[in-house]
Design a protein around this motif. Sequence first.
Motif, mmCIF file in Angstrom:
data_model
loop_
_atom_site.group_PDB
_atom_site.id
_atom_site.type_symbol
_atom_site.label_atom_id
_atom_site.label_comp_id
_atom_site.label_asym_id
_atom_site.label_seq_id
_atom_site.Cartn_x
_atom_site.Cartn_y
_atom_site.Cartn_z
ATOM 1 N N LEU A 1 18.035 -38.492 -36.853
ATOM 2 C CA LEU A 1 19.563 -39.036 -37.510
ATOM 3 C C LEU A 1 20.457 -39.281 -35.814
ATOM 4 C CD1 LEU A 1 21.696 -38.344 -39.082
ATOM 5 C CD2 LEU A 1 22.585 -37.061 -38.497
ATOM 6 N N GLY A 2 20.024 -38.246 -34.553
ATOM 7 C CA GLY A 2 20.436 -38.603 -33.469
ATOM 8 C C GLY A 2 19.693 -39.447 -33.326
ATOM 9 N N LEU A 3 18.855 -40.322 -32.544
ATOM 10 C CA LEU A 3 18.230 -41.685 -32.570
ATOM 11 C C LEU A 3 18.824 -42.775 -33.350
ATOM 12 C CD1 LEU A 3 14.696 -41.261 -32.423
ATOM 13 C CD2 LEU A 3 16.464 -41.230 -30.695
ATOM 14 N N ALA A 4 19.164 -42.681 -34.877
ATOM 15 C CA ALA A 4 19.756 -43.303 -35.449
ATOM 16 C C ALA A 4 21.071 -43.926 -35.160
ATOM 17 C CB ALA A 4 19.802 -42.901 -36.886
ATOM 18 N N VAL A 5 21.792 -42.381 -34.465
ATOM 19 C CA VAL A 5 23.109 -42.091 -33.908
ATOM 20 C C VAL A 5 23.254 -43.238 -32.962
ATOM 21 C CG1 VAL A 5 25.221 -41.060 -33.343
ATOM 22 C CG2 VAL A 5 24.377 -40.564 -35.406
ATOM 23 N N SER A 6 22.810 -43.083 -31.795
ATOM 24 C CA SER A 6 22.804 -43.261 -30.384
ATOM 25 C C SER A 6 22.853 -44.818 -30.632
ATOM 26 C CB SER A 6 21.593 -42.967 -29.191
ATOM 27 O OG SER A 6 20.412 -43.213 -29.574
ATOM 28 N N LEU A 7 21.080 -45.481 -31.159
ATOM 29 C CA LEU A 7 21.111 -46.892 -31.910
ATOM 30 C C LEU A 7 22.254 -48.013 -32.427
ATOM 31 C CD1 LEU A 7 17.127 -46.525 -32.487
ATOM 32 C CD2 LEU A 7 18.294 -47.903 -30.574
ATOM 33 N N GLY A 8 22.591 -47.117 -33.222
ATOM 34 C CA GLY A 8 23.586 -47.249 -34.365
ATOM 35 C C GLY A 8 25.222 -47.705 -33.116
ATOM 36 N N ALA A 9 25.242 -46.932 -32.319
ATOM 37 C CA ALA A 9 26.373 -47.067 -31.394
ATOM 38 C C ALA A 9 26.703 -47.979 -30.659
ATOM 39 C CB ALA A 9 26.481 -45.935 -30.974
ATOM 40 N N ALA A 10 24.830 -48.616 -30.270
ATOM 41 C CA ALA A 10 24.683 -49.189 -29.236
ATOM 42 C C ALA A 10 24.858 -50.882 -30.068
ATOM 43 C CB ALA A 10 23.184 -49.552 -28.583
ATOM 44 N N GLY A 11 24.092 -50.662 -31.072
ATOM 45 C CA GLY A 11 24.406 -51.650 -32.310
ATOM 46 C C GLY A 11 25.804 -52.348 -32.648
ATOM 47 N N SER A 12 26.254 -51.712 -32.431
ATOM 48 C CA SER A 12 27.281 -51.350 -33.487
ATOM 49 C C SER A 12 28.237 -52.113 -31.612
ATOM 50 C CB SER A 12 28.611 -50.521 -33.206
ATOM 51 O OG SER A 12 27.737 -50.167 -34.241
ATOM 52 N N LEU A 13 27.975 -51.961 -29.921
ATOM 53 C CA LEU A 13 28.311 -52.136 -29.351
ATOM 54 C C LEU A 13 28.220 -53.722 -29.388
ATOM 55 C CD1 LEU A 13 28.357 -50.243 -26.653
ATOM 56 C CD2 LEU A 13 30.489 -50.665 -27.798
ATOM 57 N N ALA A 14 26.671 -54.719 -29.794
ATOM 58 C CA ALA A 14 26.453 -55.740 -29.485
ATOM 59 C C ALA A 14 26.986 -56.398 -30.452
ATOM 60 C CB ALA A 14 24.554 -55.496 -30.267
ATOM 61 N N ALA A 15 27.239 -56.197 -31.530
ATOM 62 C CA ALA A 15 27.613 -57.149 -32.604
ATOM 63 C C ALA A 15 29.155 -56.962 -32.593
ATOM 64 C CB ALA A 15 27.746 -56.413 -34.106
ATOM 65 N N ALA A 16 30.023 -56.286 -31.577
ATOM 66 C CA ALA A 16 31.121 -56.823 -30.847
ATOM 67 C C ALA A 16 31.546 -57.700 -30.327
ATOM 68 C CB ALA A 16 31.904 -55.365 -30.310
ATOM 69 N N ARG A 17 30.354 -58.437 -29.982
ATOM 70 C CA ARG A 17 29.880 -60.278 -28.637
ATOM 71 C C ARG A 17 29.148 -60.921 -29.606
ATOM 72 N NH1 ARG A 17 27.973 -60.029 -24.183
ATOM 73 N NH2 ARG A 17 29.532 -61.560 -23.165
ATOM 74 N N ARG A 18 29.655 -61.588 -30.703
ATOM 75 C CA ARG A 18 27.930 -62.103 -31.560
ATOM 76 C C ARG A 18 28.525 -63.628 -31.104
ATOM 77 N NH1 ARG A 18 26.991 -60.716 -36.572
ATOM 78 N NH2 ARG A 18 26.620 -63.128 -37.140
ATOM 79 N N PRO A 19 27.949 -64.396 -31.017
ATOM 80 C CA PRO A 19 27.169 -65.129 -30.757
ATOM 81 C C PRO A 19 27.832 -66.979 -31.132
ATOM 82 C CG PRO A 19 25.252 -64.205 -31.523
ATOM 83 C CD PRO A 19 26.840 -63.800 -31.312
#
Lengths: 104, 194
Positions: free
Chosen positions: B169-187
């Motif tokens: 769950l901790g891994l999923a949360v950290s990866l999900g948080a990084a993914g959310s930051l990436a999603a905030a800058r869409r190409p």
Amino acid sequence: MKDDFRRLDRLLEHRVRLAIAVLLIRYDRLSFARLKELTEETDGNLGANLRKLEDESYITVRKEFVERKPVSWYSITPKGRKATKAHLDALSQVIAKAGTRPRE
Amino acid sequence: MEDSGRTDRDLDYVRAVVARAEQGSSPASIYFLWAIVSFFGYAIIDFSPETTGFYWMIAGPLGGVVSGLLGRAHSRRRGQISERRDVGQLILWSGLIAAILLLIPLVSTGRVRSADLPRVILVLVSFAYWSAGVWLDRRMLAVGAATAGLYLFSVYAADLPWVWTITGLGLAVSLGAAGSLAAARRPRASDASA
């Protein structure tokens, strides 16, 4: 120092064209939209600078469709790569010598 | 005579342009994919430890292939393609897989308990994410650090029930948080004009 100035490429003295050339050395292909995002130039300015680089065969353009939308992809030519590297070498010489010149 | 001040400003402009291009290159979809794969891959240790190896034999390579396809599609949508960077990603993550496979003799010869293998893998994964953060995408630095923290958690809280589910769950949360930051800058997809 005058020799170093002569070695500077007239086309690449414009900062936008130099930035485009440096980007295209680092990346295989960049789209027009991406170049516009990175250089923060208007469509007209960017288009004009790209045309100048293309006219001198420093870059090539290929048009295709991505997700059904037209995209222009730019990449650097061997001539453009060589010219950019020579320009950057000359520029670094100019800067290095400017730094060692005694103040008047 | 050349204006050295103008030259400095022009070079600062070029540096800023290049720095912009170097910012975060991995798409959100890849982070979310590995958030799901990692959660189930670690939670399965608590529920069905004997199937863990089988899970990762399938999910690992499949996840890698899907990540490659997602990354390629993202590069095209973003309008920025670098084969050098693609090869760098391939080498890094292949290296992680190779390092994990090199652990097998340690377990098969009894030098490391199989129960500790997931912990050792967490250390390798942490280092891989950290390296990726240094060379490929800064967002992965935080994921690397979080994974190191989860490794320590799995060591000191080893007797806790559902320790691996919590780790996943901790891994999923950290990866999900990084993914959310990436999603905030869409190409952006296409040219406005050319």
